[in-house]
Design a protein around this motif. Structure first.
Motif, short mmCIF file in Angstrom:
data_model
loop_
_atom_site.label_atom_id
_atom_site.label_comp_id
_atom_site.label_asym_id
_atom_site.label_seq_id
_atom_site.Cartn_x
_atom_site.Cartn_y
_atom_site.Cartn_z
N ARG A 175 0.82 -1.22 0.00
CA ARG A 175 0.00 0.00 0.00
C ARG A 175 0.85 1.26 0.00
NH1 ARG A 175 -5.26 -0.73 1.61
NH2 ARG A 175 -5.44 1.44 0.90
N GLY A 176 2.16 1.10 -0.16
CA GLY A 176 3.03 2.26 -0.30
C GLY A 176 3.73 2.72 0.95
N PHE A 177 3.66 1.94 2.03
CA PHE A 177 4.31 2.34 3.28
C PHE A 177 5.69 1.70 3.35
CE2 PHE A 177 -0.23 2.65 4.17
CZ PHE A 177 -0.31 3.96 4.63
N SER A 178 6.64 2.47 3.87
CA SER A 178 8.01 1.95 3.99
C SER A 178 8.14 1.07 5.22
CB SER A 178 9.00 3.12 4.09
OG SER A 178 8.85 3.79 5.33
N MET A 179 9.21 0.25 5.23
CA MET A 179 9.44 -0.60 6.39
C MET A 179 9.71 0.23 7.63
SD MET A 179 9.28 -3.84 6.82
CE MET A 179 8.56 -3.80 8.46
N ASP A 180 10.38 1.37 7.46
CA ASP A 180 10.64 2.25 8.60
C ASP A 180 9.34 2.76 9.21
OD1 ASP A 180 13.34 1.96 8.39
OD2 ASP A 180 13.66 3.81 7.26
N GLU A 181 8.35 3.08 8.38
CA GLU A 181 7.07 3.56 8.89
C GLU A 181 6.30 2.44 9.60
OE1 GLU A 181 6.05 7.10 5.66
OE2 GLU A 181 5.51 5.02 5.19
N ILE A 182 6.36 1.23 9.06
CA ILE A 182 5.68 0.10 9.69
C ILE A 182 6.30 -0.22 11.05
CG2 ILE A 182 5.14 -2.35 9.43
CD1 ILE A 182 5.21 -1.87 6.37
N LEU A 183 7.63 -0.15 11.13
CA LEU A 183 8.32 -0.36 12.40
C LEU A 183 8.02 0.77 13.38
CD1 LEU A 183 11.77 -1.56 11.03
CD2 LEU A 183 10.23 -2.93 12.46
N ALA A 184 8.03 2.01 12.91
CA ALA A 184 7.79 3.16 13.78
C ALA A 184 6.38 3.14 14.36
CB ALA A 184 8.02 4.47 13.02
N ALA A 185 5.41 2.57 13.63
CA ALA A 185 4.03 2.48 14.11
C ALA A 185 3.84 1.33 15.08
CB ALA A 185 3.08 2.33 12.94
N GLY A 186 4.87 0.47 15.26
CA GLY A 186 4.76 -0.64 16.18
C GLY A 186 4.01 -1.83 15.62
N LEU A 187 3.74 -1.82 14.30
CA LEU A 187 3.03 -2.94 13.68
C LEU A 187 3.96 -4.11 13.39
CD1 LEU A 187 0.91 -0.73 11.30
CD2 LEU A 187 0.01 -2.11 13.18
N ALA A 188 5.25 -3.83 13.37
CA ALA A 188 6.25 -4.88 13.16
C ALA A 188 7.38 -4.67 14.15
CB ALA A 188 6.77 -4.86 11.73
N GLY A 189 8.09 -5.74 14.45
CA GLY A 189 9.27 -5.66 15.30
C GLY A 189 10.50 -6.06 14.51
N GLN A 190 11.65 -5.64 14.97
CA GLN A 190 12.89 -5.94 14.27
C GLN A 190 13.54 -7.17 14.89
OE1 GLN A 190 14.37 -4.36 11.43
NE2 GLN A 190 15.45 -6.32 11.63
N GLY A 191 13.62 -8.27 14.10
CA GLY A 191 14.26 -9.47 14.56
C GLY A 191 15.76 -9.44 14.31
N ASP A 192 16.44 -10.53 14.65
CA ASP A 192 17.89 -10.60 14.44
C ASP A 192 18.23 -10.51 12.96
OD1 ASP A 192 18.24 -10.84 17.14
OD2 ASP A 192 18.30 -13.04 17.11
N ARG A 193 17.38 -11.09 12.11
CA ARG A 193 17.69 -11.12 10.68
C ARG A 193 16.76 -10.23 9.86
NH1 ARG A 193 18.85 -17.58 9.49
NH2 ARG A 193 20.58 -17.81 11.00
N SER A 194 15.51 -10.15 10.27
CA SER A 194 14.54 -9.39 9.46
C SER A 194 13.38 -8.96 10.34
CB SER A 194 14.04 -10.23 8.29
OG SER A 194 13.35 -11.37 8.77
N PRO A 195 12.58 -7.99 9.87
CA PRO A 195 11.39 -7.59 10.62
C PRO A 195 10.35 -8.71 10.64
CG PRO A 195 12.04 -5.91 9.04
CD PRO A 195 12.81 -7.14 8.68
N TYR A 196 9.43 -8.66 11.62
CA TYR A 196 8.36 -9.65 11.74
C TYR A 196 7.09 -8.95 12.20
CZ TYR A 196 9.46 -9.20 16.71
OH TYR A 196 9.68 -8.70 17.96
#
Length: 639
Positions: A175-196
């Protein structure tokens, strides 16, 4: 936080926004002539429209209540936002980029806020769509078992996060949102290798701010293999601060403001149950206890300020589970009670059910009864402390008094505190002077200041560092609207009304008997005391003026209401009979209560001791019975 919005930007947003479009979201507007629209005022109740909007001028005005302003003032008053929030909301509505002025030039915090809200709204739409999929069957079953149908889920925006580590973030990236925005909104967390994906296989509730913008989520565990916490909320983000948000406030804010009441429950399903049952002022905290920041959000809606008229103050009703966690929550809420000017209450459901289970087992009407049968916070806390002691023993009564005295000592309204001294003495079955001494000792230990959160002291009567109200010791709240609607209080109200309006019909002897009566509504005892103090002026032309002069200023409105309220009598004869009989009923009830208290003391007395106290109690019982007989005889004679 962002700095001050540039003045030119504020003017530009104001000029671009059509005020009629904004007001039209709240008020049905019709033509009122060239360049003018009108409708029913949203700020006061009326039958004929007196609220006018002039789009060309960009202002509104109500010729009924006098409310007036531009589009920003309308949003501030209607949705209880700050000026900056109102400007930001209107800028987002027209797609205008704001600039913030500070020492280092314009800032773009607002643009980040808009993007974070947008990504949360996109996630909400995704979660809602997922609720109808095959994988969401546990979520639909959970809702159905708790009495919530698809329409209820739609109304509250409930959805489902699929059991996947990347489904949500991949959808949002599409939908056009960057990974940084998804992480900043708390919808994803940063794992050791990749976001989840942070939320997986869970029932999802959108958490919205007061304007209705989605700023976070609450997620409930559904699957047995989910080893995470039962409830998982959005972490702290630039737009989501759990100590400042209340679930359901977007739906409840208008009714909170209109009804001057807020019901604070403990969970998302409790909010849903209350709203569906008609208690539309219910809200819940989001993964944290009720605190100072929540109070700051609610106080403007309730008109809860030191300078507010007493009739404008509202009710804060807390519901608590009867388990240990619920009792701890009650203690925390009581610790914040002094920050409110409004009256605080506690509602505990029968059988220890929470509102959701109460609605499921006993129906919608049970939720309304739960709120209607609320008890004052002070009574709840005093009785809770007494219940932890065996007051059938002397040692237990002493320990109970020591435990309850600090609660009574902490009551700001000295008149109310005095009433609770009498009530505590009755509950314990000990003398009033003994309770009064314990309370005074506790008050001296507490001192004349209250500690602020930083450990310093805030003088009584001034504002604390968070803007909370630290009230002077004597700050009574009085008004007929604030009285509980139960038979006992209604009888007390009608008896005081009779003494205020018709003291001649009541008679001096009966007023003197009423002088010692105990009131469940302490504010009425203040007016009763003024009547007793002026009993020698019955029949004087300035009777009402004398009462108004003798009561503290905050009670004068109550005296005026009592003096003008209608009495159910058609003739002078009916009026005389009613005035005497209702005051007699008050006195007889008080005599009966005093007899019960004496009998309790007599039962607890050692039967092997022939001391003066047992004989004294026996004499007092005989005198009480004689007074009751005389009272009834007088009533029959006057009839």
């Amino acid at each position: 936080m962002a700095g001050r919005i540039a003045r030119n930007d504020i003017d530009e947003v104001r000029s671009r926004v059509n005020i009629a479009d904004v007001v039209g979201d709240y008020v049905t507007l019709k033509s009122a002539g060239v360049g003018s629209l009108k409708g029913l005022c949203p700020f006061h109740d009326e039958r004929s429209p007196s609220f006018h909007v002039r789009p060309q001028v960009g202002r509104y005005h109500c010729f009924g209540c006098g409310e007036d302003g531009d589009v920003f003032e309308f949003i501030i008053k209607q949705d209880h936002t700050t000026f900056q929030e109102a400007v930001e909301r209107m800028a987002a509505k027209i797609g205008f980029t704001l600039h913030y002025e500070e020492g280092d030039g314009p800032r773009t915090d607002y643009n980040q806020r808009a993007r974070l809200i947008a990504v949360n709204e996109a996630a909400l739409a995704f979660y809602q769509a997922q609720l109808t999929t095959a994988g969401a069957e546990p979520a639909r079953r959970f809702l159905g078992e708790r009495g919530f149908d698809p329409a209820a889920a739609q109304h509250f925006g409930v959805g489902f996060a699929p059991q996947s580590y990347d489904a949500t973030r991949e959808h949002l990236r599409g939908r056009g949102f960057s990974m940084d925005e998804i992480l900043a909104a708390g919808l994803a967390g940063q794992g050791d290798r990749s976001p989840y994906d942070r939320f997986r296989g869970r029932l999802m509730w959108p958490i919205r701010d007061v304007t209705g913008a989605t700023i976070g989520f609450g997620a409930r565990r559904l699957l047995d293999d989910d080893k995470g916490p039962k409830y998982l909320n959005t972490p702290e983000t630039p737009i989501y601060h759990k100590s400042q948000v209340l679930y359901g406030l977007d739906l409840a804010r208008r009714d909170i403001s209109k009804q001057k009441q807020v019901v604070i429950v403990e969970g998302y399903t409790d909010v849903m149950a209350c709203h569906l049952a008609g208690v539309t002022t219910a809200v819940a905290t989001c993964g944290t206890s009720f605190g100072v920041d929540h109070i700051k959000v609610l106080r403007p809606m309730l008109g809860d300020s030191a300078g507010a008229h007493l009739s404008q103050l509202g009710d804060i009703v807390f519901t608590f589970d009867p388990d240990e966690a619920g009792q701890r929550a009650a203690a925390r809420a009581f610790a914040e009670e002094s920050r409110f000017a409004s009256q605080t209450y506690v509602a505990v459901a029968p059988g220890g059910l929470d509102p959701c289970d109460l609605r499921l087992t006993r129906g919608d009407a049970a939720i309304e009864r739960l709120v209607e049968t609320k008890r004052p916070m002070f009574e709840f806390m005093i009785r809770r402390r007494l219940a932890s002691h065996d007051i059938e023993t002397a040692e237990g009564r002493v320990a109970g008094l020591r435990d309850a005295a600090p609660v009574v000592a902490g009551i700001r309204d000295r008149t109310l505190a005095s009433a609770y001294v009498r009530e505590t003495a009755k509950w314990l079955g000990i003398d009033i002077p003994e309770v009064r001494r314990a309370v005074e000792n506790a008050r001296q230990r507490q001192g004349s200041t209250r500690q602020d959160q930083s450990g310093g002291s805030v003088p009584v009567g001034q504002a604390g560092p968070g803007g909370e109200l630290v009230a002077p010791p004597e700050e009574p709240v009085a008004g007929l609207r604030l009285l509980p609607n139960d038979p006992v209080t209604r009888m007390e109200r009608d008896a005081v009304m009779a003494m205020v309006q018709q003291p001649g019909y009541v008679g001096t002897p009966l007023i003197w008997l009423a002088a010692s009566a105990t009131f469940s509504a302490p504010m009425l005892s203040v007016v009763r005391d003024a009547v007793v103090a002026n009993v020698d002026a019955i029949g004087a032309g300035d009777w009402l003026d004398r009462l108004l002069q003798d009561v503290p200023a905050p009670f004068r409105g109550l005296v005026q209401e009592l003096a003008l309220a209608p009495i159910p009598a058609r003739t002078d004869e009916d009026l005389a009979l009613y005035a005497r009989s209702i005051v007699q009923a008050l006195v007889e009830r008080d005599l009966l209560a005093r007899k019960a208290a004496l009998l309790g003391q007599l039962q607890r007395a050692d039967p092997h001791e022939q001391g003066d106290r047992r004989a004294e109690i026996q004499r007092e019982l005989v005198e009480l019975d004689a007074q009751r007989m005389r009272l009834r005889a007088d009533g029959e004679a006057s009839a």
